[in-house]
Design an enzyme around this catalytic site. Sequence first.
Site, PDB file in Angstrom:
ATOM      1  CD  GLU A   6      26.672   4.121  39.857  1.00 55.16           C
ATOM      2  OE1 GLU A   6      27.296   4.263  40.437  1.00 55.16           O
ATOM      3  OE2 GLU A   6      26.014   3.254  39.396  1.00 55.16           O
ATOM      4  N   GLY A  18      33.904   5.335  42.202  1.00 52.52           N
ATOM      5  CA  GLY A  18      34.244   5.223  41.026  1.00 52.52           C
ATOM      6  C   GLY A  18      33.964   4.012  40.379  1.00 52.52           C
ATOM      7  CB  ILE A  26      32.191   0.265  43.643  1.00 52.10           C
ATOM      8  CG1 ILE A  26      33.299   0.395  43.780  1.00 52.10           C
ATOM      9  CG2 ILE A  26      30.675  -0.467  43.852  1.00 52.10           C
ATOM     10  CD1 ILE A  26      33.687   0.823  44.737  1.00 52.10           C
ATOM     11  N   GLY A  82      52.053   8.059  44.880  1.00 50.83           N
ATOM     12  CA  GLY A  82      50.405   8.930  43.787  1.00 50.83           C
ATOM     13  C   GLY A  82      49.346   8.193  44.090  1.00 50.83           C
ATOM     14  CG  ASP A 112      36.544  12.384  48.025  1.00 51.53           C
ATOM     15  OD1 ASP A 112      36.819  12.546  47.054  1.00 51.53           O
ATOM     16  OD2 ASP A 112      36.823  11.436  48.786  1.00 51.53           O
ATOM     17  CE  LYS A 164      34.163  10.067  46.613  1.00 49.77           C
ATOM     18  NZ  LYS A 164      35.645  10.009  46.755  1.00 49.77           N
ATOM     19  N   GLY A 195      40.854   6.567  40.211  1.00 49.35           N
ATOM     20  CA  GLY A 195      41.597   5.931  39.127  1.00 49.35           C
ATOM     21  C   GLY A 195      40.845   6.211  37.610  1.00 49.35           C
TER      22      GLY A 195
END
Lengths: 430, 430
Positions: free
Chosen positions: A131, A136, A138, A189, A203, A207, A306
Site C-alpha cells: 500500500e 503514501g 492514501i 525539503g 517516480d 506508480k 513523509g
Amino acid sequence: MMRTRPLKVALLGCGVVGSEVARIMTTHADDLTARIGAPVELAGVAVRRPDRVREGIDPALVTTDATALVKRGDIDVVVEVIGGIEPARSLITTAFEHGASVVSANKALLAQDGAALHAAAGEHGKDLYYEAAVAGAIPLIRPLRESLAGDKINRVMGIVNGTTNFILDKMDSTGAGYQEALDEATALGYAEADPTADVEGFDAAAKAAILAGIAFHTRVRLDDVYREGMTEVTAADFASAKEMGCTIKLLAICERAADGASVTARVHPAMIPLSHPLASVRGAYNAVFVESDAAGQLMFYGPGAGGSPTASAVLGDLVAVCRNRIGGATGPGESAYAALPVSPMGDVVTRYHISLDVADKPGVLAQVATVFAEHGVSIDTVRQQGKDGEASLVVVTHRASDAALTGTVEALRKLDTVRGVASIMRVEGE
Amino acid sequence: MMRTRPLKVALLGCGVVGSEVARIMTTHADDLTARIGAPVELAGVAVRRPDRVREGIDPALVTTDATALVKRGDIDVVVEVIGGIEPARSLITTAFEHGASVVSANKALLAQDGAALHAAAGEHGKDLYYEAAVAGAIPLIRPLRESLAGDKINRVMGIVNGTTNFILDKMDSTGAGYQEALDEATALGYAEADPTADVEGFDAAAKAAILAGIAFHTRVRLDDVYREGMTEVTAADFASAKEMGCTIKLLAICERAADGASVTARVHPAMIPLSHPLASVRGAYNAVFVESDAAGQLMFYGPGAGGSPTASAVLGDLVAVCRNRIGGATGPGESAYAALPVSPMGDVVTRYHISLDVADKPGVLAQVATVFAEHGVSIDTVRQQGKDGEASLVVVTHRASDAALTGTVEALRKLDTVRGVASIMRVEGE
C-alpha cells in the site's frame, strides 16, 4: 482467542520511514496486539550504518547482515523500506523462501519486477502487500484491488508525486518560474538535491505502472508507461491555462481504450479545469481520481510521502498480513487475468492546447487550419494575438490521437509562416 | 487452482440496488469468476411483489419466501438490500445459522444492531461485510478498518447524506431558502416524498454510529449520536457563512477527546471554511475527511447513493466474501476492544457563530461580553450592526464546550437588551 506467541517482524531499512514504523510498533503495541489478535515483536533491524544512534531501538536488534536476518526462519513478516532494486529484490525473494510474508514500500521494484515478486509470494503461499508504494498514506491499492473488485475501472488519473505538485502549485499561485519554484521546494525539503526522479516523472511512472496493473488486471511494465517530465512547464503555460479556466498538474493517467480492448499508461504535465477535484490539490498532497462503470467518480486524497504517512500505510499492511498469517490465509495476489495489450502513446486520445508563433499576415490561420484538417485533428477554439508583424495563435483541439497530433505539429513546423511551436500541452479531465 | 463448483448467492430485495447487483453479476460474470477464482451463481431472489417484471432475472429464481431462501443450506452468500430493521435482521441471523456469509447495505440495521449481528457472524464463523452501508460507492469501511488498522484515528468528519448536501449546495449557490431547495431536490428525485430521515439527520446519524464504531474500536449505538437536522438553516445563515469565508454543510463528526479517554459522535449543520476540502463537495456527492496520528489528513470522495454506486460497493464485498470462503478464512470481524465511553454532546468542544438581535444602545456589547466571560466562553470576534434602535451582534467564539455555550445562550436570553437569539451554528474544520 488471543494467541500468545508474538509474530516476529524484521525491518529492512531504518531511515525516515523505517524508524517511524519501529516507533509506532512500540508506542502503539497494545492497539496492534488487539487488532491483530497477537503481539508483534520487532525481531531485527537491518541497516547500513549500525553505529548511528536510533532512539527507541534496542541496539541488540540492529544488524548489517540483512540476508542473514531474512534467512532466520522464525520471521513472520519482513518489512522492506530500503527502496531501489537491489538488494531489496533479493532480500524479498529470500524472505519468501524462508517462510516470511512481505510488506514493501518499494514502488520502483514493484513497477519493475512486480510480476516475479508476486509469483514468488504465490509459490511459497505468502503475502506481498505494498500500500505504501503508491501515494503514501492514501488507501489506494486496497480500495482498487478489493473495494472495486466487483466493478470495472475505466480510468485512474492522479497526482502521485508530491514534489512536483508542490512546484507546480507554487508556480500557479505566485507566478514563479520552474527554477525558482524548484529552489524553494529544495530549501523546504520537498525536493531532493538531485530532483530528477521526481521532476522527470520517473517516480510517477513507476506508480502509474502499479496502478494500471491493478486497475486493469493486466501486467503493465515500467517501460509501457509513456513519461514526460515537467521541467519545461513555464510561467507562460500557467498564464495560458488560466485563460482557459485551467491549472497545470503532473498527472499519471491509466486508461482503458474506448473499445475496452487495450489500455494505456502515461505521465505528463496537463491542463485540467479548475472545477476538477484534482485542480484543488495543493502543496505536496497527492490525490487519485478513479472512474468506474458502476461506482462512477471517486477520489482519494492525502499526504503522498513523509515518514509518518508512509509508516501508516506500512502498518496497515502489517496488521493485514499478520491477521492472514494467524488465520492461515493469504490476501489477494496478483490479478493479471485480463492480459490486455498496452497501447503505445500514439494511440492515446485526448485534447491539446498548442501555442504557435506565426507571421502576422493574412492567410496564416487558413494555412494552419488546413494542416490540422489534413491530419484529422478537429479544432475547438483558436485565439489570435498580433503585434509588430509577429503574432501568436493558440489552438485548442477536440479529442484526437497523439499520433495525429504529432503529425500535425511536424507539418506545422514546416510551414514558412510558422516561426515556432511555443508549447504543446494536453488538456485532461473534461 | 480454479474450482468449478459455483458459489451460490441469494439476493434479498430487488429494488434499485438489488436489480443493479443482479445485472452486474450477469454482465460481468467472467470478470467476477476470474477475480474470485470460481463462478458465482444467482441462486434465488426474494421479493415482495413477484409479479413485477424484472429484466434479465430468471422468473424461476424469484420467490416471496425470503426465510426459506436463506434456510436452504446451499447458499454461500446472502446479499441483503431490503433495508430497515425487520425482516432484514431475522433473515441475516437465519442466514448465519444456515451457513451463509452476509453482505448488507443496511445502515439502519448496522447502526442499531451491529454488535449482535457481528456476534452472530463470529459464532458461526461467517463474514458480515457492509461497505455499501456508509457513503455508497466510496471505499470507506475497508480503508478505515484495514488500511488504517496500524494507525490511530482521531477524527472522522464527513458529508454522508447526498440529499441534504444537494439542498444545502443549492441554497449556497442560488440563495434559495430551505423549502425551495427541498422542492427542487424532490422534483429531481434527490429527496424522497417524506424527506424526514434525510433532512432531520437520522440517516447521517446511523452512518456516524457505524463510522465511530470502526474508527475508535468502540461500540457506538445510534442513541449515542447527537442529532440535529438542517431544516432550520436559512438563507441568512448562508449570508453569515459567506461573510466568514465559510459555507454550511450537514456534517457527521466522530471525534476522540483531546485526552484520548472518550469519544463523541454527532450530526448537525455547521459552517466550514471554503478552503476546507469538504467545502467543495457539490450536489449529491459524499465525502469523508479522516484525521489520524500517522497518516495525517485523508479524504474519500464519491457518489453516496444510487443503484449503480451502491451495487459497486456490494459487489466488492461479495468478491471479498467469496474469496474468504474459498480460502476457508473470514475477514476482520467487529473490533470493539477499546471500549471507550461515548461522551454526551455537552462535552463536545468546538467554535460557535451566534447572531443576536439586541437593543441599539450603549453598554449592550459590554453586557453580552460579560455573559460569555462568566460562562468561560472566550470571544474571537464580534460584529455589531445597528439601524433604527435595533441592532444585531454577531459573535464568533473560540473553542468551548457545548455545555458552556448552552449556558451562555440561556443567560443571554434573560438579558433585557437581548431581543432574541437569531441563530447558533457550530464552526468546524479550522
